[in-house]
Design a protein around this motif. Structure first.
Motif, PDB file in Angstrom:
ATOM      1  N   SER A   5       0.833  -1.206   0.000  1.00 52.82           N
ATOM      2  CA  SER A   5       0.000   0.000   0.000  1.00 52.82           C
ATOM      3  C   SER A   5       0.863   1.249   0.000  1.00 52.82           C
ATOM      4  CB  SER A   5      -0.948  -0.007   1.204  1.00 52.82           C
ATOM      5  OG  SER A   5      -0.207   0.083   2.402  1.00 52.82           O
ATOM      6  N   GLY A   6       2.000   1.189   0.679  1.00 48.56           N
ATOM      7  CA  GLY A   6       2.912   2.334   0.685  1.00 48.56           C
ATOM      8  C   GLY A   6       3.470   2.616  -0.690  1.00 48.56           C
ATOM      9  N   LEU A   7       3.801   1.566  -1.439  1.00 44.71           N
ATOM     10  CA  LEU A   7       4.301   1.763  -2.808  1.00 44.71           C
ATOM     11  C   LEU A   7       3.249   2.438  -3.680  1.00 44.71           C
ATOM     12  CD1 LEU A   7       6.107  -1.617  -3.474  1.00 44.71           C
ATOM     13  CD2 LEU A   7       7.166   0.633  -3.382  1.00 44.71           C
ATOM     14  N   TRP A   8       2.009   1.993  -3.575  1.00 44.64           N
ATOM     15  CA  TRP A   8       0.944   2.580  -4.392  1.00 44.64           C
ATOM     16  C   TRP A   8       0.718   4.036  -4.021  1.00 44.64           C
ATOM     17  CZ3 TRP A   8      -1.220   1.275  -8.708  1.00 44.64           C
ATOM     18  CH2 TRP A   8      -2.388   1.920  -9.108  1.00 44.64           C
ATOM     19  N   ARG A   9       0.725   4.337  -2.721  1.00 42.41           N
ATOM     20  CA  ARG A   9       0.456   5.686  -2.264  1.00 42.41           C
ATOM     21  C   ARG A   9       1.568   6.640  -2.678  1.00 42.41           C
ATOM     22  NH1 ARG A   9      -0.095   4.723   3.147  1.00 42.41           N
ATOM     23  NH2 ARG A   9       2.092   5.146   3.392  1.00 42.41           N
ATOM     24  N   TRP A  10       2.804   6.135  -2.746  1.00 38.03           N
ATOM     25  CA  TRP A  10       3.938   7.007  -3.029  1.00 38.03           C
ATOM     26  C   TRP A  10       4.156   7.241  -4.526  1.00 38.03           C
ATOM     27  CZ3 TRP A  10       7.749   4.274   0.764  1.00 38.03           C
ATOM     28  CH2 TRP A  10       7.445   4.701   2.069  1.00 38.03           C
ATOM     29  N   ARG A  11       3.371   6.652  -5.371  1.00 32.91           N
ATOM     30  CA  ARG A  11       3.638   6.784  -6.813  1.00 32.91           C
ATOM     31  C   ARG A  11       3.586   8.246  -7.261  1.00 32.91           C
ATOM     32  NH1 ARG A  11       0.548   2.563 -10.387  1.00 32.91           N
ATOM     33  NH2 ARG A  11       1.896   3.531 -11.911  1.00 32.91           N
ATOM     34  N   ARG A  12       2.625   9.020  -6.736  1.00 30.17           N
ATOM     35  CA  ARG A  12       2.496  10.410  -7.164  1.00 30.17           C
ATOM     36  C   ARG A  12       2.629  11.363  -5.978  1.00 30.17           C
ATOM     37  NH1 ARG A  12      -0.875   7.755 -10.747  1.00 30.17           N
ATOM     38  NH2 ARG A  12      -0.479   8.279 -12.909  1.00 30.17           N
ATOM     39  N   ASN A  13       3.293  10.940  -4.943  1.00 29.82           N
ATOM     40  CA  ASN A  13       3.448  11.783  -3.754  1.00 29.82           C
ATOM     41  C   ASN A  13       4.694  12.653  -3.929  1.00 29.82           C
ATOM     42  OD1 ASN A  13       3.751  12.909  -1.232  1.00 29.82           O
ATOM     43  ND2 ASN A  13       3.282  11.004  -0.134  1.00 29.82           N
ATOM     44  N   PRO A  14       4.535  13.990  -3.944  1.00 33.77           N
ATOM     45  CA  PRO A  14       5.706  14.856  -4.143  1.00 33.77           C
ATOM     46  C   PRO A  14       6.663  14.841  -2.949  1.00 33.77           C
ATOM     47  CG  PRO A  14       3.758  16.172  -3.707  1.00 33.77           C
ATOM     48  CD  PRO A  14       3.279  14.754  -3.848  1.00 33.77           C
ATOM     49  N   LEU A  15       6.183  14.399  -1.767  1.00 35.68           N
ATOM     50  CA  LEU A  15       7.051  14.355  -0.585  1.00 35.68           C
ATOM     51  C   LEU A  15       7.837  13.048  -0.487  1.00 35.68           C
ATOM     52  CD1 LEU A  15       4.622  15.863   2.076  1.00 35.68           C
ATOM     53  CD2 LEU A  15       6.434  17.017   0.796  1.00 35.68           C
ATOM     54  N   CYS A  16       7.563  12.139  -1.379  1.00 35.41           N
ATOM     55  CA  CYS A  16       8.244  10.847  -1.337  1.00 35.41           C
ATOM     56  C   CYS A  16       9.656  10.972  -1.895  1.00 35.41           C
ATOM     57  CB  CYS A  16       7.446   9.831  -2.153  1.00 35.41           C
ATOM     58  SG  CYS A  16       8.279   8.256  -2.294  1.00 35.41           S
ATOM     59  N   ARG A  17      10.607  10.571  -1.069  1.00 32.59           N
ATOM     60  CA  ARG A  17      12.000  10.590  -1.515  1.00 32.59           C
ATOM     61  C   ARG A  17      12.328   9.276  -2.214  1.00 32.59           C
ATOM     62  NH1 ARG A  17      13.857  11.740   4.510  1.00 32.59           N
ATOM     63  NH2 ARG A  17      12.562   9.903   4.602  1.00 32.59           N
ATOM     64  N   ALA A  18      13.357   9.309  -2.995  1.00 29.25           N
ATOM     65  CA  ALA A  18      13.784   8.086  -3.694  1.00 29.25           C
ATOM     66  C   ALA A  18      14.176   7.006  -2.694  1.00 29.25           C
ATOM     67  CB  ALA A  18      14.949   8.400  -4.627  1.00 29.25           C
ATOM     68  N   THR A  19      14.774   7.404  -1.568  1.00 29.27           N
ATOM     69  CA  THR A  19      15.178   6.411  -0.560  1.00 29.27           C
ATOM     70  C   THR A  19      13.962   5.777   0.105  1.00 29.27           C
ATOM     71  OG1 THR A  19      15.382   8.182   1.072  1.00 29.27           O
ATOM     72  CG2 THR A  19      17.390   7.519  -0.059  1.00 29.27           C
ATOM     73  N   ASP A  20      12.870   6.553   0.271  1.00 32.94           N
ATOM     74  CA  ASP A  20      11.645   5.982   0.833  1.00 32.94           C
ATOM     75  C   ASP A  20      11.102   4.893  -0.085  1.00 32.94           C
ATOM     76  OD1 ASP A  20      11.745   7.754   2.982  1.00 32.94           O
ATOM     77  OD2 ASP A  20      10.538   9.262   1.943  1.00 32.94           O
ATOM     78  N   LEU A  21      11.093   5.182  -1.360  1.00 31.69           N
ATOM     79  CA  LEU A  21      10.610   4.207  -2.337  1.00 31.69           C
ATOM     80  C   LEU A  21      11.522   2.973  -2.373  1.00 31.69           C
ATOM     81  CD1 LEU A  21       8.321   3.840  -4.339  1.00 31.69           C
ATOM     82  CD2 LEU A  21       9.784   4.830  -6.095  1.00 31.69           C
ATOM     83  N   ALA A  22      12.825   3.208  -2.293  1.00 29.25           N
ATOM     84  CA  ALA A  22      13.775   2.085  -2.291  1.00 29.25           C
ATOM     85  C   ALA A  22      13.567   1.209  -1.056  1.00 29.25           C
ATOM     86  CB  ALA A  22      15.201   2.608  -2.346  1.00 29.25           C
ATOM     87  N   GLU A  23      13.346   1.831   0.115  1.00 28.80           N
ATOM     88  CA  GLU A  23      13.094   1.058   1.328  1.00 28.80           C
ATOM     89  C   GLU A  23      11.822   0.231   1.201  1.00 28.80           C
ATOM     90  OE1 GLU A  23      13.162   3.281   4.979  1.00 28.80           O
ATOM     91  OE2 GLU A  23      14.989   4.343   4.392  1.00 28.80           O
TER      92      GLU A  23
END
Length: 201
Positions: A5-23
């Protein structure tokens, strides 16, 4: 599920950092590996253990024989024997001098442990021997072998899961350390300069 669910939510989140997505991807990969690889490792190890243990059961049952021994006389307790006041119910075995016939037909005579409370001359009891009549331990039974195999498989699955989770934690720890190092570098470049010598304050 949280990682998905976190991956889906972060797809268009401008506050999402690349490291957050990698984690999140590391967490998802670890979850998939724990759900697939750990049970597979347990299944493979358990199957291999079952084959080896059942082969050992067959070999032991072919090589070991249950024979009847006859008490000649009761022997004195060895000074190394357990204290009778502290021994448990399963230690009700008495050392006796006994005669028995080996599976190959030879007569045998020696000191053995008998599962008799009060052995008397002429009492009979059963012992396990090899083909030559030497005493051996009871052969492993099939149910016990299967239990050991299941435990080995379960243990292998737990170890595999632990290794995967340990790897995930190590990767995340390294990513966090790298992130903090980048923050320190950015702070050194653009951070406030108050109180520093040579800045004109």
């Amino acid at each position: 599920m949280r990682a998905i669910s976190g991956l889906w939510r972060w797809r268009r989140n401008p506050l999402c950092r690349a490291t957050d997505l990698a984690e999140a991807w590391v967490a998802l990969a670890a979850l998939v590996l724990i759900l697939l690889a750990a049970p597979m490792a347990g299944f493979l190890v358990g199957g291999a253990a079952q084959d080896a243990l059942q082969r050992s059961v067959r070999e032991q049952h072919e090589a070991r024989h249950l024979v009847t021994a006859t008490v000649v006389r009761k022997l004195d307790r060895s000074p190394l024997d357990a204290d009778p006041e502290t021994s448990t119910g399963r230690d009700l075995r008495t050392r006796v001098l006994a005669d028995w016939t080996a599976p190959d037909g030879t007569a045998q005579h020696g000191s053995v442990l008998a599962s008799l409370k009060d052995p008397q001359q002429g009492d009979e009891f059963r012992i396990w021997t090899d083909r030559q009549g030497r005493m051996v331990a009871r052969p492993l039974d099939s149910a016990t072998a299967s239990t050991h195999a299941v435990l080995a498989g379960f243990g292998a699955a737990l170890v595999a899961g632990g290794l995967i989770e340990g790897g995930r934690r190590l990767i995340v720890w390294r990513m966090v350390r790298r992130r903090y190092a980048r923050w320190d570098q950015a702070w050194d470049k653009a951070g406030p300069d108050w109180g520093r010598t040579g800045t004109g304050s």
